[in-house]
Write a protein that holds these residues in place. Structure first.
Motif, PDB file in Angstrom:
ATOM      1  N   ILE A 148       0.836  -1.203   0.000  1.00 47.42           N
ATOM      2  CA  ILE A 148       0.000   0.000   0.000  1.00 47.42           C
ATOM      3  C   ILE A 148       0.869   1.251   0.000  1.00 47.42           C
ATOM      4  O   ILE A 148       0.609   2.219  -0.725  1.00 47.42           O
ATOM      5  CB  ILE A 148      -0.945  -0.004   1.223  1.00 47.42           C
ATOM      6  CG1 ILE A 148      -1.972  -1.144   1.103  1.00 47.42           C
ATOM      7  CG2 ILE A 148      -1.658   1.339   1.358  1.00 47.42           C
ATOM      8  CD1 ILE A 148      -2.851  -1.301   2.321  1.00 47.42           C
ATOM      9  N   LEU A 149       1.931   1.229   0.800  1.00 50.60           N
ATOM     10  CA  LEU A 149       2.842   2.377   0.832  1.00 50.60           C
ATOM     11  C   LEU A 149       3.591   2.522  -0.490  1.00 50.60           C
ATOM     12  O   LEU A 149       3.918   3.642  -0.909  1.00 50.60           O
ATOM     13  CB  LEU A 149       3.835   2.224   1.987  1.00 50.60           C
ATOM     14  CG  LEU A 149       3.241   2.287   3.399  1.00 50.60           C
ATOM     15  CD1 LEU A 149       4.330   2.091   4.440  1.00 50.60           C
ATOM     16  CD2 LEU A 149       2.520   3.605   3.628  1.00 50.60           C
ATOM     17  N   ASP A 150       3.855   1.394  -1.147  1.00 59.59           N
ATOM     18  CA  ASP A 150       4.558   1.463  -2.431  1.00 59.59           C
ATOM     19  C   ASP A 150       3.737   2.196  -3.484  1.00 59.59           C
ATOM     20  O   ASP A 150       4.298   2.771  -4.433  1.00 59.59           O
ATOM     21  CB  ASP A 150       4.888   0.053  -2.924  1.00 59.59           C
ATOM     22  CG  ASP A 150       6.036  -0.573  -2.141  1.00 59.59           C
ATOM     23  OD1 ASP A 150       6.753   0.178  -1.453  1.00 59.59           O
ATOM     24  OD2 ASP A 150       6.208  -1.804  -2.215  1.00 59.59           O
ATOM     25  N   VAL A 151       2.422   2.160  -3.347  1.00 55.24           N
ATOM     26  CA  VAL A 151       1.576   2.873  -4.301  1.00 55.24           C
ATOM     27  C   VAL A 151       1.901   4.363  -4.287  1.00 55.24           C
ATOM     28  O   VAL A 151       1.882   5.035  -5.333  1.00 55.24           O
ATOM     29  CB  VAL A 151       0.085   2.634  -3.978  1.00 55.24           C
ATOM     30  CG1 VAL A 151      -0.802   3.495  -4.870  1.00 55.24           C
ATOM     31  CG2 VAL A 151      -0.260   1.168  -4.149  1.00 55.24           C
ATOM     32  N   LEU A 152       2.215   4.896  -3.105  1.00 59.37           N
ATOM     33  CA  LEU A 152       2.519   6.322  -2.997  1.00 59.37           C
ATOM     34  C   LEU A 152       3.829   6.683  -3.691  1.00 59.37           C
ATOM     35  O   LEU A 152       4.051   7.843  -4.021  1.00 59.37           O
ATOM     36  CB  LEU A 152       2.581   6.729  -1.521  1.00 59.37           C
ATOM     37  CG  LEU A 152       1.268   6.571  -0.740  1.00 59.37           C
ATOM     38  CD1 LEU A 152       1.483   6.956   0.719  1.00 59.37           C
ATOM     39  CD2 LEU A 152       0.158   7.420  -1.354  1.00 59.37           C
ATOM     40  N   ILE A 179       3.127  17.256   4.382  1.00 59.63           N
ATOM     41  CA  ILE A 179       4.511  16.781   4.329  1.00 59.63           C
ATOM     42  C   ILE A 179       4.656  15.479   5.114  1.00 59.63           C
ATOM     43  O   ILE A 179       5.354  14.545   4.685  1.00 59.63           O
ATOM     44  CB  ILE A 179       5.463  17.863   4.865  1.00 59.63           C
ATOM     45  CG1 ILE A 179       5.496  19.054   3.906  1.00 59.63           C
ATOM     46  CG2 ILE A 179       6.861  17.307   5.066  1.00 59.63           C
ATOM     47  CD1 ILE A 179       6.352  20.209   4.370  1.00 59.63           C
ATOM     48  N   GLY A 180       3.989  15.378   6.267  1.00 64.21           N
ATOM     49  CA  GLY A 180       4.067  14.157   7.066  1.00 64.21           C
ATOM     50  C   GLY A 180       3.528  12.955   6.321  1.00 64.21           C
ATOM     51  O   GLY A 180       4.152  11.872   6.323  1.00 64.21           O
ATOM     52  N   ILE A 181       2.371  13.096   5.668  1.00 65.30           N
ATOM     53  CA  ILE A 181       1.803  11.989   4.894  1.00 65.30           C
ATOM     54  C   ILE A 181       2.748  11.590   3.760  1.00 65.30           C
ATOM     55  O   ILE A 181       2.932  10.401   3.460  1.00 65.30           O
ATOM     56  CB  ILE A 181       0.423  12.389   4.340  1.00 65.30           C
ATOM     57  CG1 ILE A 181      -0.566  12.596   5.491  1.00 65.30           C
ATOM     58  CG2 ILE A 181      -0.110  11.331   3.380  1.00 65.30           C
ATOM     59  CD1 ILE A 181      -1.915  13.146   5.051  1.00 65.30           C
ATOM     60  N   THR A 182       3.361  12.577   3.148  1.00 64.41           N
ATOM     61  CA  THR A 182       4.273  12.305   2.039  1.00 64.41           C
ATOM     62  C   THR A 182       5.517  11.541   2.494  1.00 64.41           C
ATOM     63  O   THR A 182       6.051  10.712   1.751  1.00 64.41           O
ATOM     64  CB  THR A 182       4.701  13.633   1.381  1.00 64.41           C
ATOM     65  OG1 THR A 182       3.539  14.364   1.003  1.00 64.41           O
ATOM     66  CG2 THR A 182       5.553  13.383   0.162  1.00 64.41           C
ATOM     67  N   LEU A 183       5.964  11.793   3.727  1.00 67.51           N
ATOM     68  CA  LEU A 183       7.203  11.190   4.218  1.00 67.51           C
ATOM     69  C   LEU A 183       7.034   9.744   4.673  1.00 67.51           C
ATOM     70  O   LEU A 183       8.021   8.991   4.716  1.00 67.51           O
ATOM     71  CB  LEU A 183       7.757  12.012   5.386  1.00 67.51           C
ATOM     72  CG  LEU A 183       8.333  13.389   5.048  1.00 67.51           C
ATOM     73  CD1 LEU A 183       8.761  14.089   6.328  1.00 67.51           C
ATOM     74  CD2 LEU A 183       9.508  13.249   4.107  1.00 67.51           C
ATOM     75  N   VAL A 184       5.830   9.331   5.031  1.00 67.88           N
ATOM     76  CA  VAL A 184       5.630   7.997   5.614  1.00 67.88           C
ATOM     77  C   VAL A 184       6.189   6.885   4.735  1.00 67.88           C
ATOM     78  O   VAL A 184       6.965   6.036   5.213  1.00 67.88           O
ATOM     79  CB  VAL A 184       4.136   7.760   5.929  1.00 67.88           C
ATOM     80  CG1 VAL A 184       3.899   6.305   6.313  1.00 67.88           C
ATOM     81  CG2 VAL A 184       3.683   8.664   7.063  1.00 67.88           C
TER      82      VAL A 184
END
Length: 313
Positions: A148-152, A179-184
C-alpha cells in the motif's frame, strides 16, 4: 577477598594468606561506549561540526527574533519600499511593502524550520514501527502494508505534497500534515530495508537461539540498529523538506501571507526580479540553500560517525 590457608615452612603452623590486589595498571580498561565513539568520530568531521553549529545559530536566531530586531515582520514602511542592502537602519534592505527583510528572515525561520523538522520527528516513530513489523514478521499483513505504501511511490514527493496541500488548504498545520503523509512511505521503506538486512545477521540468530522472544528481538536487538540508519536518512530529509516547504509557500499553498516565511519572501521578490531588484528574493533563497545543505552535511557526518570503521580510525 577470600583468604587462603597455607603452612609456614619454618614453624609448621597454619597461616592465612590474602591474595595481593591486582595492580591498577594490569586491569583491563573499560571500552568506550558506542555513543562516545560516535561522538568523537563526528567531532573529527569539521564540515559536519561547522554545519551543526550553523544550524544551531539559525535556530537560536529564529527563537530570539524579537530580541534581535526592533521591526515587525508584517508592518511596512511604504516610503522606503524596495530599499537596497545597507539602507540605514535596515542592513538587508526592505521588500516591496517596505518590510524589513532581516526581521522577516528571522521570524520566517520559525515557520520554515518547524514545517521542515516537526513532520520528520512525528513520522519517525511511525515509520520505525512499520518497518520493524513488516521487516521482521514478514507476514501477509506486513507485506500488504508495504505494498500500500509502495503505491505512494508512484507519485513524486513534491507533486504529492502540492496535491495534498491544495486539497487540505493553505496554512501551517495543513502544510505539516501534507509533508508528514508524504514522508511515511519513504521513511518506512528505509526502516523496512534496514530491518530485513539486520534480521539475517549472527547476533539476531544468537539472541533467537538464546530464547529471546519476538518483542525482545524487535525492540532490544533490531531497533537500535534500525534507528541509526533511519536517523541518518531523517536528517537529510529535513534539508529536503526545507526546500519543499519553501516551494509550497512560493506556490501559494503553504503558509498564508503576511506571515513571515522564507518561501513567501522568495515569492514576493520574484515579482521584481525583472526590474533589477534582486536582494528581496536572493537573500532568503541563499538562506534556504545554506540550511538545506547544512542538514545534508550533518546527515553525512552522522552516517560516518555510526560507521565502526570510522570510529576506530
Amino acid at each position: 577477598m577470600n583468604a587462603s590457608v597455607g603452612i609456614d615452612a619454618r614453624s609448621g603452623r597454619r597461616v592465612s594468606r590474602r591474595p595481593s590486589a591486582v595492580p591498577s595498571t594490569t586491569r583491563a580498561s573499560t571500552p568506550a561506549s558506542a555513543w562516545r565513539l560516535g561522538l568523537r568520530a563526528f567531532g573529527r568531521d569539521r564540515v559536519a561540526v561547522a554545519s551543526a553549529v550553523f544550524l544551531l545559530l539559525v535556530v537560536l536566531a529564529s527563537i530570539c527574533a524579537p530580541l534581535l530586531t526592533p521591526y515587525s515582520p508584517t508592518m511596512g514602511d511604504p516610503v522606503n519600499r524596495l530599499a537596497g542592502i545597507g539602507t540605514e537602519g535596515h542592513a538587508l534592505g526592505l521588500d516591496g511593502q517596505g518590510r524589513d527583510i532581516l526581521s522577516r528572515l528571522l521570524y520566517g525561520g520559525r515557520n520554515s524550520l518547524v514545517v521542515a523538522v516537526v513532520p520528520v520527528l512525528v513520522v519517525f516513530p511511525i515509520a520505525l514501527l512499520i518497518g520493524l513489523f513488516a521487516g521482521y514478521k514478514r507476514s501477509r499483513a506486513g507485506e500488504l502494508l508495504m505494498r500500500i505504501l509502495d503505491v505512494l511511490f508512484a507519485f513524486p514527493l513534491v507533486l504529492l505534497a502540492i496535491a495534498l496541500s491544495a486539497v487540505l488548504g493553505a496554512g501551517l498545520g495543513n502544510v505539516m500534515l501534507s509533508i508528514g503523509i508524504t514522508l511515511v512511505p519513504y521513511m518506512a521503506r528505509v526502516a523496512y530495508t534496514a530491518t530485513v538486512q539486520e534480521s539475517g545477521k549472527e547476533y539476531i540468530e544468537a539472541a533467537r537461539a538464546y530464547g529471546a522472544n519476538v518483542g525482545h528481538l524487535m525492540f532490544r536487538e533490531l531497533a537500535p540498529n534500525v534507528v541509526a540508519n533511519l536517523t541518518v536518512y531523517a536528517t537529510t530529509l529535513c534539508g529536503l523538506m526545507i526546500v519543499v516547504a519553501a516551494g509550497l509557500s512560493f506556490l501559494g499553498v503553504g503558509v498564508v501571507p503576511p506571515t513571515a516565511d522564507w518561501g513567501i519572501m522568495t515569492s514576493d521578490g520574484s515579482s521584481v526580479l525583472l526590474e533589477g531588484i534582486y536582494h528581496i528574493a536572493t537573500i532568503p533563497g541563499i538562506v534556504i540553500l545554506l540550511v538545506a545543505l547544512s542538514f545534508n552535511l550533518v546527515g553525512d557526518g552522522i552516517r560516518d560517525a555510526l560507521d565502526p570503521r570510522k570510529q576506530t580510525s
